[in-house]
Motif scaffolding. Structure first.
Motif, short mmCIF file in Angstrom:
data_model
loop_
_atom_site.label_atom_id
_atom_site.label_comp_id
_atom_site.label_asym_id
_atom_site.label_seq_id
_atom_site.Cartn_x
_atom_site.Cartn_y
_atom_site.Cartn_z
N ALA A 25 0.95 -1.30 0.06
CA ALA A 25 -0.07 -0.05 0.06
C ALA A 25 1.01 1.24 0.06
CB ALA A 25 -0.92 0.08 1.25
N LEU A 26 2.11 1.32 0.73
CA LEU A 26 2.79 2.39 1.00
C LEU A 26 3.48 2.66 -0.34
CD1 LEU A 26 4.23 2.12 4.56
CD2 LEU A 26 2.64 3.72 3.76
N ALA A 46 8.08 -10.33 -1.62
CA ALA A 46 6.79 -9.96 -1.90
C ALA A 46 7.04 -8.95 -3.29
CB ALA A 46 5.97 -9.21 -1.08
N GLY A 47 8.36 -8.79 -3.89
CA GLY A 47 8.48 -7.98 -5.00
C GLY A 47 8.60 -6.49 -4.86
N LEU A 48 9.06 -6.17 -3.41
CA LEU A 48 9.06 -4.69 -3.13
C LEU A 48 10.47 -4.22 -3.34
CD1 LEU A 48 6.26 -4.62 -0.45
CD2 LEU A 48 6.03 -3.52 -2.69
N VAL A 156 -2.36 4.32 8.28
CA VAL A 156 -1.19 4.75 7.60
C VAL A 156 -1.17 4.47 6.09
CG1 VAL A 156 -0.05 5.32 9.69
CG2 VAL A 156 0.37 3.23 8.51
N ALA A 157 -1.87 3.46 5.67
CA ALA A 157 -1.83 2.88 4.32
C ALA A 157 -2.10 3.75 3.42
CB ALA A 157 -2.69 1.61 4.23
N SER A 158 -2.98 4.93 3.76
CA SER A 158 -3.18 5.99 2.68
C SER A 158 -1.78 6.68 2.22
CB SER A 158 -4.30 6.91 3.17
OG SER A 158 -3.60 7.64 4.26
#
Length: 523
Positions: A25-26, A46-48, A156-158
């Motif tokens: 999300a971040l 996870a590919g981040l 905080v995901a926004s």
């Protein structure tokens, strides 16, 4: 500043639940992710895209990971006051980038202790860098959001945080580090150093639930439980049905459970409690027999009472219990038939405790007073037949000894001054909380007579009973009241300067009397 856009987040968590989803999300909001060790590995898998803290600091993790985030490049980015010209100049001079979000949960210290780990492993699970980052971020919450609970990830995901959220996060963060340090201090004091009463007592508690009110409606109340490892008790019971438990419900249910636990390895036993005092206790071949005998001791007080049993509940016993208004029933377990019976009583609370507490366990008992707290070790003292000293001319019979020990066990859980008459493994009369022992003896005898009248018995069960006194008889008058009630055996601690006067009175009445050498005041 009210709203702050998150541009850089530092994530370092022991509990990985929800981590990947938060990272995704971040990242979708363009947030740069910085991380350590296992957290960075989980995010990359996870590919981040993740920057290592070592890339930020210019130093590798060292000393088996003990030193990784303790660096000005981290804490400068957390503690800098963004609109302070001097702070901004320092950041520019030293190339320190701001960190807007810290997501940290700490090494599993309590879980490591709970699993019985060796001392070295426990020490290694004392987190240093994590609490330091948490405190730095929480202090600077005007600019930095600190999240210590996965339940708050969605906030905080926004990619944007509000001042109100950051303030709430900070309060939660300081509570988390205070609890963590308290668990460590508690382990060092109680577990490692074996100090029952350390100079500074740290006892971390966590709110389990708010209660409707306290002892009275004008008082507020809540239930707290130990944050670290603890023995199971009424606070950990599973509520199957019924209304929300009140402060008084918890207090009375605890009293009932503690008493019935004295019989956890004995025959089926039922305890009925009212206002934290037992009003009927009995054992039997079955729970329903024990319940009938316990109820017969004082059916009036049992109305609106609390019941605890030492065996899983069956349907027949549940039906018997349902015959009178009962607030709470506590049991190790209950079969489907019993649950179905109680389901018809929507207000009755059914609590399943699992294994009963060990009556011999250690621990502390606490009581608040104005300006302080009184702390003592639990009253886990127990008396066996071999510990008894016969002080009268007449020896007690085998049945009298059994009744003496039964009465003594119950008296331990009755408010002082306490007098308990018992016969054939059931209480006959209970006198609780009086200012003198004579009145307790008289009240218990009167209640036994009243119970006999209500049951249609020709004589009260105090005839031929054993009587227990939680502390010594200071005068012979209390013992003589027991004689008048029909008791034939007495169990008491002894230790009064008038012991001989009491012994002489017992001999004259033909009683058998034993001393325990242990008292059980309960205030």
């Amino acid at each position: 500043m009210t709203e702050i856009a998150i541009k850089r987040a530092l994530l370092s968590v022991s509990d990985k639940s929800g981590l990947v989803e938060l990272g995704q999300a971040l990242a979708a909001k363009g947030v740069e992710l910085v991380s350590t060790g296992g957290t960075a590995k989980a995010l990359r898998e996870a590919g981040l895209t993740v920057k290592d803290v070592s890339d930020l600091t210019g130093f590798p993790e060292m000393m088996d990971g003990r030193v990784k985030t303790l660096h000005p490049m981290v804490h400068g980015g957390l503690l800098a006051v963004r609109d302070d010209a001097g702070h901004a100049a320092s950041m520019q001079e030293h190339g320190i980038g701001a960190i807007d979000l810290v997501v940290v949960n700490l090494y599993p210290f309590a879980q490591t202790v709970a699993k019985g780990a060796e001392r070295d492993e426990i020490i290694e699970n004392i987190d240093i860098g994590g609490p330091s980052m948490v405190r730095s971020a929480a202090k600077n919450h005007a600019y930095v959001a600190i999240v210590t609970d996965p339940a708050d990830y969605a906030l905080v995901a926004s990619g944007v945080t509000t001042m109100e959220d950051r303030k709430r996060f900070a309060a939660k963060a300081f509570a988390a580090t205070a609890e963590y340090d308290a668990m460590i201090a508690s382990w060092f004091g109680f577990g490692d150093q074996r100090q029952m009463f350390p100079d500074q007592l740290s006892f971390p508690l966590r709110k389990a639930e708010g209660l409707r009110y306290g002892e009275n409606p004008h008082q507020s109340a809540a239930l707290y439980i130990p944050a670290g490892p603890s023995a199971r008790g009424i606070a950990q019971a599973t509520q199957v049905q019924g209304k929300e438990l009140s402060y008084n419900n918890y207090n009375d249910a605890d009293a009932a459970l503690e008493l019935v636990s004295e019989f956890r390895d004995g025959p089926p036993t039922v305890v009925i409690v009212k206002h934290a005092n037992p009003c009927g206790v009995a054992t039997g071949e079955t729970l329903i027999e024990a319940h009938q005998a316990a109820l017969a001791c004082d059916s009036v007080s049992a109305f609106g009472g609390i019941i605890a049993v030492n065996r899983p509940l069956d349907g027949k016993t549940a039906e018997a219990i349902s015959g009178i208004f009962t607030e709470v029933v506590a049991a190790p377990d209950a079969d489907d038939e019993a649950k179905a019976v109680f389901a018809k009583k929507k207000n009755l609370r059914l609590l399943l405790t699992g294994e009963l507490p060990d009556p011999k366990r250690g621990g502390l008992s606490m009581k608040t007073i104005a300006g302080g707290v009184l702390i003592q070790s639990r009253d886990n003292g127990q008396i066996a037949e071999a510990d008894l000293k016969v002080v009268t001319k007449r020896q007690p019979t085998e049945q009298e000894l059994k009744d003496c020990l039964f009465a003594w066990t119950v008296a331990k859980h009755v408010k002082s001054n306490a007098i308990v008459y018992a016969k054939d493994n059931a209480t006959a009369g209970v006198g609780a909380g009086q200012m003198n022992r004579l009145e307790s003896a008289r009240i218990a005898a009167w209640k036994a007579k009243d119970a006999a009248d209500k049951a249609g018995w020709t004589t009260p069960r105090t005839i031929g009973s054993a009587v227990a006194s939680d502390a010594f008889f200071p005068f012979a008058d209390g013992l003589l009241a027991a004689v008048e009630a029909g008791a034939t055996a007495v169990i008491q601690p002894g230790g009064s300067i008038r012991d001989q006067e009491v012994i002489d009175a017992a001999d004259e009445a033909g009683l058998a009397m034993v001393f325990t050498g242990m008292r059980h005041f309960r205030h």
